[in-house]
Structures are given as structure tokens and as C-alpha cells.
Design an enzyme around this catalytic site. Sequence first.
Site, mmCIF file in Angstrom:
data_model
loop_
_atom_site.group_PDB
_atom_site.id
_atom_site.type_symbol
_atom_site.label_atom_id
_atom_site.label_comp_id
_atom_site.label_asym_id
_atom_site.label_seq_id
_atom_site.Cartn_x
_atom_site.Cartn_y
_atom_site.Cartn_z
ATOM 1 N N GLU A 50 6.098 -0.121 -4.695
ATOM 2 C CA GLU A 50 5.814 -1.478 -5.151
ATOM 3 C C GLU A 50 4.490 -1.519 -5.910
ATOM 4 O OE1 GLU A 50 5.730 -6.048 -3.452
ATOM 5 O OE2 GLU A 50 5.825 -4.389 -2.034
ATOM 6 N N ASP A 88 6.670 1.050 0.714
ATOM 7 C CA ASP A 88 5.978 -0.232 0.755
ATOM 8 C C ASP A 88 4.597 0.028 1.351
ATOM 9 O OD1 ASP A 88 5.503 -3.028 0.659
ATOM 10 O OD2 ASP A 88 6.063 -3.197 2.772
ATOM 11 N N ASP A 114 8.357 -4.007 7.019
ATOM 12 C CA ASP A 114 7.782 -3.033 6.084
ATOM 13 C C ASP A 114 8.795 -1.943 5.754
ATOM 14 O OD1 ASP A 114 4.901 -4.055 6.040
ATOM 15 O OD2 ASP A 114 5.330 -3.859 8.172
#
Length: 158
Positions: A65, A7, A137
Site C-alpha cells: 500500500e 499492509d 491488517d
Amino acid sequence: MKVLGIDPGSRHFGYGIIDSSSMSVITAGTINLKSNQTLAERLEVTFRLMMDIVERFAPDEMAVEKIFVGKKIPSSFILGYMRAVPVLIAGIKKIPIYEYNSTEIKKAITGYGKAHKIQIKKMVNHFLNLNAKISYDCADALAIALCHINSKLLKLLK
């Protein structure tokens, strides 16, 4: 198979490696970057730390992502730079890398594509039976790895 979920963030860069055969966490954490660091310094710190993790744990695949371009376009550019770190490492180490958008990830983890961070974190803790406190996160990075593992399994079943 070991999957590294990432992430990317310009201040908080989450990562997590899951062993897909046992569905257990090998390592996970958050790289917290300082606000007074330049972008170049943040990229260098993130690159060095992520390269160390990749060399130490040798993931078979990576999942990251995709960038979401919202109202803050300059922030999207900075996120693009940070996202380049795992892409570059994947290229250097010849590790296949896969991309998922936030809706796909949320839907894979919670069943709802607009889930909130707290819901993602709760489901990640549940699926991976985590007792330790993890950052949002880090939870997002583990969610990305889980999304990838589940996507591969679904493709095998078709």
C-alpha cells in the site's frame, strides 16, 4: 504466480501470499510489534520475519500500500520507515514490487473506494473462502494482493 501483499504498520504489519492460479492463500498473518520497542527494533523484527517469509515461500511479486499523508504527519514518516522493509527485501531478492493507494485497493475489493475495514475483511473472506479468523491488517494485506492480481488480469484483457 505467488503474490505477497503487504499492509505496513508500525504496530501491526499485515502480510499474505496468494497463489493467483488457484486464488488460494499460501500463508498470511500479522506481525504484532510491541509499543515499548524502539523504531529500530521494530524495523529489525519486521525485516527478519518478512525475510524469513520471503525465503520460505518465494513470492514472484510483491504489492504494498502507498503511504497516505493525512493530518498526523509524524505517523506518516514512521509508516514510511516500515514500508521501506518490503521495498528493501524486494530489492535484495530481485522481486518486482507494485504500489496501490487505499482507494484503488478498496475499489478493487468492494467496488467502493471509501469502504470501511469491516467491508474489506468480509470481501476478502468471501473471495478467498477463508474460514479462519484473520486480523484487519492481514485482511488488508490479502486485499492488496488481490488488487494486484486483478489489476494484472485487467491489463492482459486490454
